[in-house]
Design an enzyme around this catalytic site. Structure first.
Site, PDB file in Angstrom:
ATOM      1  N   CYS B 110       0.836  -1.194   0.000  1.00 55.84           N
ATOM      2  CA  CYS B 110       0.000   0.000   0.000  1.00 55.84           C
ATOM      3  C   CYS B 110       0.880   1.256   0.000  1.00 55.84           C
ATOM      4  CB  CYS B 110      -0.991  -0.033   1.168  1.00 55.84           C
ATOM      5  SG  CYS B 110      -2.335   1.177   0.971  1.00 55.84           S
ATOM      6  N   HIS B 219      -3.762  -5.135   0.458  1.00 53.35           N
ATOM      7  CA  HIS B 219      -3.312  -5.577   1.780  1.00 53.35           C
ATOM      8  C   HIS B 219      -3.344  -7.101   1.906  1.00 53.35           C
ATOM      9  CE1 HIS B 219      -2.826  -1.701   3.812  1.00 53.35           C
ATOM     10  NE2 HIS B 219      -3.761  -1.284   2.967  1.00 53.35           N
ATOM     11  N   GLU B 221      -1.673  -8.915   3.716  1.00 54.83           N
ATOM     12  CA  GLU B 221      -1.488  -9.366   5.113  1.00 54.83           C
ATOM     13  C   GLU B 221      -2.815  -9.553   5.829  1.00 54.83           C
ATOM     14  OE1 GLU B 221      -1.115  -6.309   4.128  1.00 54.83           O
ATOM     15  OE2 GLU B 221      -2.044  -5.003   5.624  1.00 54.83           O
TER      16      GLU B 221
END
Lengths: 226, 249
Positions: B110, B219, B221
């Site tokens: 990001c 994202h 994660e």
């Protein structure tokens, strides 16, 4: 290259910006600033079973935080004991290996209590029950101000010099320091500093030197880490 | 054998937790867990310390999400919606330049991908709704952008360039979450290899001349798809002579 100083971290639901109660690994910035100002390069160590990270660390700060799981010192939890078992499991592994490897260690508050548990000692789980007062944690967000006395010739006595003022915020305390030597106490007799004279640098303090970015203590850790 | 050590750039942020409100060095646990889940060992690098010497101890580095990069870095005026994080800009731009110079494997997430574009001499769009006329990169319609779960992010397709590293890793198409209002305009020295097909917003940057220099605008994660993290840790391990598969969960 500056000595790399690892700092253990909290895991808490944290809120900032648009985020609400997001599980976050964090450390009060005072710790980071205290290490930086003392000439170390801080890195934050999230909880993990891995202890090989010690391979890059020249020194370790065991930070404050919630209460230790009483099982670490062979006791049952009492009603006011609030623990983070995952953090405990990770940090007890980390501190044991750090001691084996002679990595210099500064334990702060909970970190000092962790050193005591690793040394076979045990804690009082709620000090007002033992001492009859709450001057070590007077109110939320308020530090208890004390004047400590230190054992002449000890490391902490040498570091603190003539300024004996300390700022505490804890409701648990050391009942038995195990293999460690108690080198500082408050006026009520409570242990406020522990050391392991047989190791290169193992120092625990029950108060919060990071809040004043105390170069006496963090500087000594960084020097030992060089 | 030890796990590859992955530095992760952290926030210095005023946060509230429990009864505390204070300045903290911090990072959402999703980032830490992503690195740990693929066999790496995370340590966090706070932005208040300007040195790059810590890179010598790392096997790889993640540039994390966060606030906007100051447009002064590419000579633009600040948009009203741009909220810069000066301390992180200074620290991360310095760290990324040094990491690239050392060919340290790096992943930008990001904001981290946007920092890559800026370090590569490129530019950013400062507010996507001005450009593409919608806000779907920040939140899906009908969802609560304040909710702290994965559904808070907008979802959209990403297509990848055949022959790119991204294509070899995830194939020609995937669906991603999304939470950003800025985006890469000119990618500078990096090559865009993934886009949102609906609006052509750049979603992946890479530079194959490095061991591993990859950025993603979304994202990963916060999902179960950790392939970009796994590839980072594998590249870090290989470069450092370690074996990541011995530690993968």
């Amino acid at each position: 290259m500056r000595p790399i100083i690892g700092i253990t971290t909290y895991v808490e639901p944290a809120t900032w910006g648009v985020w609400r109660d997001l599980p976050t690994t964090l450390i009060p910035h005072d710790y980071v600033a205290a290490v930086s100002q003392a000439g170390g390069r801080p890195v934050l160590i999230p909880e993990h079973e891995d202890t090989d990270v010690l391979g890059i660390l020249d020194g370790l700060v065991l930070a404050g935080g919630p209460d230790l799981s009483p099982e670490l010192y062979g006791a049952e939890p009492e009603p006011l004991t609030v623990t983070r078992p995952d953090r405990d499991r990770a940090e007890i592994l980390l501190v044991r290996r750090a001691l084996e490897q002679e990595v210099p260690v500064l334990g702060v508050c909970r970190g000092m209590q962790l050193l005591v548990a690793a040394a076979g000692g045990r804690l009082h789980q709620h000090l007002p029950d033992v001492l009859g007062h709450d001057r070590h944690r007077p109110a939320p967000g308020v530090y208890g101000e004390h004047e400590a006395s230190f054992v002449p010739g000890s490391r902490i006595a040498g570091l603190m010099g003539d300024d004996l003022a300390i700022r505490c915020f804890h409701h648990q305390g050391v009942a038995d320091a195990g293999k460690l030597t108690v080198t500082g106490r408050t006026e009520d007799g409570l242990a406020e500093a522990v050391e392991d004279p047989d190791r290169r640098f193992v120092l625990g303090v029950q108060w919060h030197p990071e809040v004043i970015r105390d170069e006496r203590l963090f500087g000594a850790l960084v020097t030992a880490a060089r | 054998m030890r796990r590859p050590l992955i530095g992760m750039t952290a926030y210095a942020q005023q946060v509230t937790y429990g009864s505390n409100n204070l300045m903290a060095g911090m990072l959402p646990m999703t980032y830490v867990r992503a690195v740990h889940a693929v066999g790496g060992r995370a340590v966090l690098i706070t932005p208040d310390d300007p040195g790059t010497d810590v890179l010598e101890s790392l096997d790889g580095i993640v540039f994390s999400g966060g606030g906007d990069v100051d447009p002064a870095y590419w000579g633009a005026e600040r948009h009203p919606a741009t909220e810069v994080d000066k301390e992180r800009d200074e620290a991360e731009i310095m760290l990324m330049r040094a990491a690239l110079a050392a060919d340290l494997p790096l992943l930008g997430v990001c904001r981290g991908m946007q920092v890559m574009a800026v370090v590569g001499g490129g530019t950013l769009h400062q507010h996507l709704p001005d450009l593409i006329g919608h806000d779907r990169h920040r939140a899906a319609a009908g969802t609560d952008p304040l909710a702290a779960d994965a559904s808070a992010y907008g979802r959209h397709d990403v297509i990848t360039e055949p022959g790119s590293f991204a294509h070899s890793l995830i194939g020609g198409h995937t669906v991603v979450n999304s939470f950003h209002h800025q985006a890469v305009d000119n990618p500078g020295s990096f090559t865009p290899t993934g886009w949102c097909p609906d609006d052509h917003v750049i979603e992946i940057l890479e530079d194959p001349s490095y061991t591993y220099a990859v950025g993603v605008q979304w994202h990963p994660e916060r999902t179960a798809d950790l392939r970009f993290f796994a590839a980072l840790v594998e590249a870090a391990a290989t470069r450092s002579g370690l074996k990541p598969e011995a530690f993968a969960a």
